[in-house]
Design an enzyme around this catalytic site. Structure first.
Site, PDB file in Angstrom:
ATOM      1  N   ASP A   1       2.073   4.812   0.030  1.00  0.00           N
ATOM      2  CA  ASP A   1       1.576   6.373   0.459  1.00  0.00           C
ATOM      3  C   ASP A   1       1.297   7.229  -0.889  1.00  0.00           C
ATOM      4  O   ASP A   1       1.974   7.077  -1.565  1.00  0.00           O
ATOM      5  CB  ASP A   1       2.393   6.730   1.676  1.00  0.00           C
ATOM      6  CG  ASP A   1       2.319   5.868   3.013  1.00  0.00           C
ATOM      7  OD1 ASP A   1       1.193   5.425   3.361  1.00  0.00           O
ATOM      8  OD2 ASP A   1       3.463   5.846   3.271  1.00  0.00           O
TER       9      ASP A   1
ATOM     10  N   ARG B   1      10.483   5.315   5.111  1.00  0.00           N
ATOM     11  CA  ARG B   1      10.744   6.724   5.041  1.00  0.00           C
ATOM     12  C   ARG B   1      11.104   7.226   6.395  1.00  0.00           C
ATOM     13  O   ARG B   1      11.816   8.202   6.528  1.00  0.00           O
ATOM     14  CB  ARG B   1       9.251   7.254   4.781  1.00  0.00           C
ATOM     15  CG  ARG B   1       9.082   7.408   3.445  1.00  0.00           C
ATOM     16  CD  ARG B   1       7.774   7.599   3.100  1.00  0.00           C
ATOM     17  NE  ARG B   1       7.194   8.891   3.534  1.00  0.00           N
ATOM     18  CZ  ARG B   1       5.824   9.410   3.394  1.00  0.00           C
ATOM     19  NH1 ARG B   1       4.962   8.417   3.067  1.00  0.00           N
ATOM     20  NH2 ARG B   1       5.730  10.797   3.680  1.00  0.00           N
TER      21      ARG B   1
ATOM     22  N   ARG C   1       0.856  -1.136   0.050  1.00  0.00           N
ATOM     23  CA  ARG C   1      -0.148   0.053   0.010  1.00  0.00           C
ATOM     24  C   ARG C   1       1.029   1.221  -0.043  1.00  0.00           C
ATOM     25  O   ARG C   1       1.057   1.769   1.065  1.00  0.00           O
ATOM     26  CB  ARG C   1      -0.805  -0.045   1.346  1.00  0.00           C
ATOM     27  CG  ARG C   1      -1.866  -1.062   1.361  1.00  0.00           C
ATOM     28  CD  ARG C   1      -2.890  -0.937   2.365  1.00  0.00           C
ATOM     29  NE  ARG C   1      -3.644  -2.213   2.718  1.00  0.00           N
ATOM     30  CZ  ARG C   1      -3.395  -2.867   4.008  1.00  0.00           C
ATOM     31  NH1 ARG C   1      -2.913  -2.115   4.982  1.00  0.00           N
ATOM     32  NH2 ARG C   1      -4.167  -3.842   4.119  1.00  0.00           N
TER      33      ARG C   1
END
Lengths: 238, 238
Positions: free
Chosen positions: B51, B197, B49
């Site tokens: 972002d 991240r 998924r």
């Protein structure tokens, strides 16, 4: 003093390098940023009037100013004012007789042709799709006939009058394999109006078998390749 | 039959992979294109998924259909319907027990840090700027402490409850030089929510000297690196 700029841009959103009555040009935007920083009117001369949608990695331009400013500081100030699709890559003080266009000894353009499979979205704005099989052998046979010193008028779009001197030397035209297709690397002492894109248009017809490599100089009608595949890579000076 | 798609996208304009109540997601757009071609409702399951703003070169997704369609024809039909910033790179029929997420054995992410000079406009949407000097030696010292099997919760954003099993193996974290900066190449058997991240955010602090490499696991507050530097490159299956 005379200042030389090296400018990179994504040409997608612009009407080309040169100031136009309608449309936003790269020249106008860079000039505006210079005038904001230097606080006087600036006349910016580019090495090459790239058309609408054409990109640059190493466009060169010059201007004169009496303001003494550190080149690096000027670069940072300009990039703070410019949109992210236009970047001043380098600023340098040059001799007063330097001229971005007339002092140039050669230029390098790259044209990206996408031949196989879907176009990677990350480079979609910098590729032209070639539909059908790309015959590399035919392509190279045709590029071989273009290299050297020639009257390139068959590949020039003339607006009203002929160019004064249509003789140019194409010193290099390489066909380089890259992911999904080929890159055509042009190097020459100068290029007539739309010459690169008209050569690419003819080469695309050769690559897809519409015409024979030997017919490359027989330009009955010009087929101009799309702007978005073209990038001005580098301008060389003595 | 079960079909596997390999999807590339420029995530700039999207709210991420997964369908969201407000915002346009990549999953929704690809699902819509599939439903147009196949003329039945489609449930598309992605491997990851990504972002909002994160890019992909090799996102993998699967769905089931009773419609018999040639994979290449399906690819062409989908790409004709999809916007150019989303491309189906490959279509393949797979075994009925193939699952895009659960069958994945490893994933590769790249994060691009721009360190020196202006950002080339052609890649501006895929780079994160690192302000200040980038200390490669400190960077590599820190990455060395992250490789291997660890409880990666210090680098996970938890939404409400902890992940069931926070143990992941980061098999590779390479610092590769590229034009203007470095590329961080992550390869691992799985990644917690925002793990890449958050690791990059901590590494950026190490690279600029805000913190010591040895402190990399001491995550008092998470600093999440911007989405635009991140690309999901590849998902591997047995």
């Amino acid at each position: 003093v005379r200042i030389k700029l090296i400018i990179a841009y994504d040409g997608t959103c612009y009407c080309g390098w040169q100031v136009q009555p309608n449309g936003v040009s790269i020249q106008k935007i860079v000039q505006g940023a210079l005038e904001t920083v230097l606080r006087h009117p600036v006349a910016l001369t580019g090495s090459s009037r790239t058309d609408a949608g054409v990109h640059a990695y190493g466009q060169v331009a010059h201007f004169d100013t009496a303001v003494l400013i550190d080149p690096k500081r000027l670069r940072l100030s300009l990039n703070a004012l410019l949109p992210p699709d236009i970047r001043v890559m380098d600023v340098e003080r040059v001799a007063d007789d330097f001229h971005a266009r007339y002092s140039a000894t050669s230029k390098i353009y790259h044209y990206h042709l996408h031949c196989n499979g879907p176009v990677d979205p990350h480079v979609r704005l910098y590729r032209t799709r070639l539909y059908g099989f790309c015959d590399r052998k035919a392509l190279c046979a045709a590029t071989g006939l273009l290299i050297g010193q020639h009257d390139f008028r068959p590949f020039a779009n003339v607006s009203g009058k002929d160019p004064k001197d249509p003789i140019r030397t194409l010193s290099r035209l390489d066909v380089v394999e890259e992911r999904g297709g080929v890159r055509l690397e042009f190097e020459g002492d100068g290029f007539l109006y739309k010459m690169v894109r008209n050569i690419v248009g003819a080469l695309m017809e050769v690559a897809t078998g519409i015409r024979a490599p030997e017919s490359i100089w027989q330009q009955t009608r010009r087929s101009t390749a799309p702007a978005q595949g073209l990038t001005l890579i580098q301008v060389n000076y003595p």
